[in-house]
Design an enzyme around this catalytic site. Structure first.
Site, mmCIF file in Angstrom:
data_model
loop_
_atom_site.group_PDB
_atom_site.id
_atom_site.type_symbol
_atom_site.label_atom_id
_atom_site.label_comp_id
_atom_site.label_asym_id
_atom_site.label_seq_id
_atom_site.Cartn_x
_atom_site.Cartn_y
_atom_site.Cartn_z
ATOM 1 N N HIS A 80 43.952 51.621 39.909
ATOM 2 C CA HIS A 80 43.097 51.745 40.715
ATOM 3 C C HIS A 80 42.768 53.280 40.445
ATOM 4 O O HIS A 80 43.744 54.211 41.158
ATOM 5 C CB HIS A 80 43.266 51.595 42.305
ATOM 6 C CG HIS A 80 43.453 49.922 42.202
ATOM 7 N ND1 HIS A 80 42.216 48.979 42.529
ATOM 8 C CD2 HIS A 80 44.524 49.204 42.164
ATOM 9 C CE1 HIS A 80 42.814 47.864 42.611
ATOM 10 N NE2 HIS A 80 44.242 47.785 42.486
ATOM 11 N N ASN A 101 37.430 47.835 42.095
ATOM 12 C CA ASN A 101 37.033 48.057 43.752
ATOM 13 C C ASN A 101 36.908 49.443 44.056
ATOM 14 O O ASN A 101 37.615 50.186 44.823
ATOM 15 C CB ASN A 101 38.119 47.237 44.338
ATOM 16 C CG ASN A 101 39.543 47.856 44.180
ATOM 17 O OD1 ASN A 101 39.603 48.655 43.416
ATOM 18 N ND2 ASN A 101 40.237 47.601 45.140
ATOM 19 N N ASP A 110 49.347 48.234 39.172
ATOM 20 C CA ASP A 110 48.658 48.202 40.491
ATOM 21 C C ASP A 110 48.822 49.561 41.034
ATOM 22 O O ASP A 110 48.866 49.389 42.274
ATOM 23 C CB ASP A 110 49.137 46.966 41.005
ATOM 24 C CG ASP A 110 48.195 46.578 42.271
ATOM 25 O OD1 ASP A 110 46.981 47.212 42.346
ATOM 26 O OD2 ASP A 110 48.425 45.710 42.948
HETATM 27 O O1 DOR Z 1 48.097 46.468 47.532
HETATM 28 C C1 DOR Z 1 46.748 46.356 46.776
HETATM 29 N N1 DOR Z 1 46.215 47.474 46.852
HETATM 30 N N2 DOR Z 1 46.549 45.383 46.351
HETATM 31 C C2 DOR Z 1 45.479 45.205 45.975
HETATM 32 O O2 DOR Z 1 44.989 43.973 45.405
HETATM 33 C C3 DOR Z 1 44.299 45.999 45.970
HETATM 34 C C4 DOR Z 1 44.991 47.540 45.926
HETATM 35 C C5 DOR Z 1 43.970 48.537 46.478
HETATM 36 O O3 DOR Z 1 42.867 48.693 45.891
HETATM 37 O O4 DOR Z 1 44.331 49.338 47.252
#
Ligand code: DOR
Length: 425
Positions: free
Chosen positions: A58, A90, A303
């Site tokens: 991310h 996202n 992640d």
């Molecule tokens: O812990 C998480 N954070 N799981 C996810 O699927 C999304 C992510 C986020 O965008 O912060």
């Protein structure tokens, strides 16, 4: 372009050799190489790996540049030994159009620290109601091949089927965040003995397993490629094992934190341990490790989920889920797997590059191969100081832990992005 001669380095754990990097490729390997014009680096005791590839990062840009930017996340990635990352959709606005994925892709090129491959959203606004412009994103300059609503599950089975059908035409992949939302309403942590004791609403393992079971059947029916994000339970491993034995085109990832930490961490009420899917039990951790060794789980993906202080340092119930990962992933892998270099190269570079279709990444350093590689000092130990991380955020669960391994250098197409453990730009 400067040439680099790395003397006496172990390539993926093999006996030491010299590596000459010139014009963006590995020009030569062998003992006693000489190149008068090259900058010489002493590789004694170091291991050269193909540059790591993260299928699940991310980067928060556009929209939450206070938490991370493409540039800061790219720097964190390079320092972690990565040469390519796949950026999740996202963001705000969501990466659900050709315009947004091209913006992220262009920012990645401008930063020039790793290759940033945008992932496109499956549904408009990640809202789960209508398919996004998958074809336009695939045809854009960003050449998107992986689509995901990560952070949200594509819960509607009809939409999931349509998405799988759509991407089949260009050998795309749907990466599913497996979470049946009706089963996790209000969930704060893993549903089990610890959640019962703490009185926190639980996120049951079956909410993940049910979606994976459904989706492997859909992928089999359609004949399309499914990737399962952040697998976290022993039951999910069994579903995946069954699907792979049937020949379903499914791949799966596990995060470093799900390989190391358990739901016992919630007892601290420190929201740094809040993550989605949640930390599970020691039994799950053991099953995930075994599945990774066996290949039922194909890759380690970080992640990497940076969050601003106000979104993380608050009461558990209000904190956003997610943890940093890029700058510590290799150390956690070393801690969990030991110096199994071939396995580490496979799970953190070759296999993710294959799944994402990233040409030029995921190839062991050898003559003619693009010089995307990282040098690791496995004997070094370092204590994680959040303030010293390159990420704009501080939400690492490994603060002040001493971890094995240090990234000494990273090369992207022959240019160092990291030298002496420091980013070059
Ligand atoms: O812990 C998480 N954070 N799981 C996810 O699927 C999304 C992510 C986020 O965008 O912060």
């Amino acid at each position: 372009m400067t040439a680099y001669l790395i003397k006496s380095v172990s390539v993926v754990g093999a006996a030491p050799t010299d590596l000459l990097i010139r014009d963006g490729v590995v020009a030569e390997t062998g003992a006693g190489l000489a190149a008068p014009d090259a900058t010489v680096l002493d590789g004694t005791g170091l291991v050269a790996l193909p540059g790591l590839v993260d299928l699940h990062t991310h980067l928060r840009e556009p929209g939450r540049e206070d938490a991370e930017t493409v540039e800061s996340g790219s720097r964190a990635a390079a320092l972690g030994g990565y040469t390519a990352v796949c950026a999740m959709a996202n963001t705000s606005p969501v990466a659900d159009t050709a315009g947004v994925v091209e913006q992220v892709w262009r920012l990645g090129r401008e930063a020039g620290l790793v290759d940033v491959q945008p992932i496109g959203a499956v549904t408009v606004g990640l809202a789960g109601g209508q398919l996004a412009e998958l074809g336009a994103m695939a045809d854009s300059a960003a050449r998107v091949r992986i689509f995901s609503d990560d952070g949200h599950c594509v819960a509607d089975p009809k939409l999931m089927r349509r998405a799988l059908e759509y991407v089949k035409a260009f050998d795309g992949v749907i990466a599913q965040h497996a979470e049946e939302p009706r089963l996790t309403e209000g969930a704060q942590m893993h549903e089990g003995e610890v959640s019962t004791r703490l009185g926190l609403t639980g996120w049951p393992a079956v909410a993940e397993e049910a979606i994976i079971a459904r989706d492997v059947l859909l992928a089999e029916h359609v004949g399309s490629r499914l990737h399962v994000c952040h697998v976290s339970t022993a039951g999910s491993v069994e579903v995946l094992r069954h699907a792979k034995a049937r020949g379903v085109k499914v791949t799966a990832e596990v995060t470093p934190h799900h390989l190391l930490l358990t739901d016992a961490k919630a007892e601290t009420y420190d929201p740094v341990y809040k993550v989605n899917p949640p930390l599970r039990t020691a039994t799950d951790v053991a099953a995930l490790r075994a599945a990774l060794a066996e290949g039922v789980i194909d890759i380690i993906a970080t992640d990497h989920a940076p969050h601003a202080v106000e979104d993380k340092e608050c009461e558990w119930a209000y904190a956003r889920p997610g943890m940093l990962g890029l700058e510590t992933a290799l150390s956690i892998a070393l801690d969990v797997l030991g110096p199994q270099w071939d396995l580490i190269a496979e799970r953190m570079s070759r296999a993710p590059a294959r799944i994402a279709g990233l040409d030029g990444h995921g190839a062991d350093p050898a003559p003619g191969v693009p010089a995307n590689l990282t040098l690791v000092d496995p004997a070094a130990r370092r204590t994680i100081e959040p303030a010293e991380l390159a990420s704009r955020s501080r939400n690492t669960p490994y603060a002040r832990m001493t971890l094995p391994g240090r990234i000494v250098a990273t090369f992207l197409r022959g240019e160092p992005t990291v030298l002496d453990g420091k980013a070059t730009k």
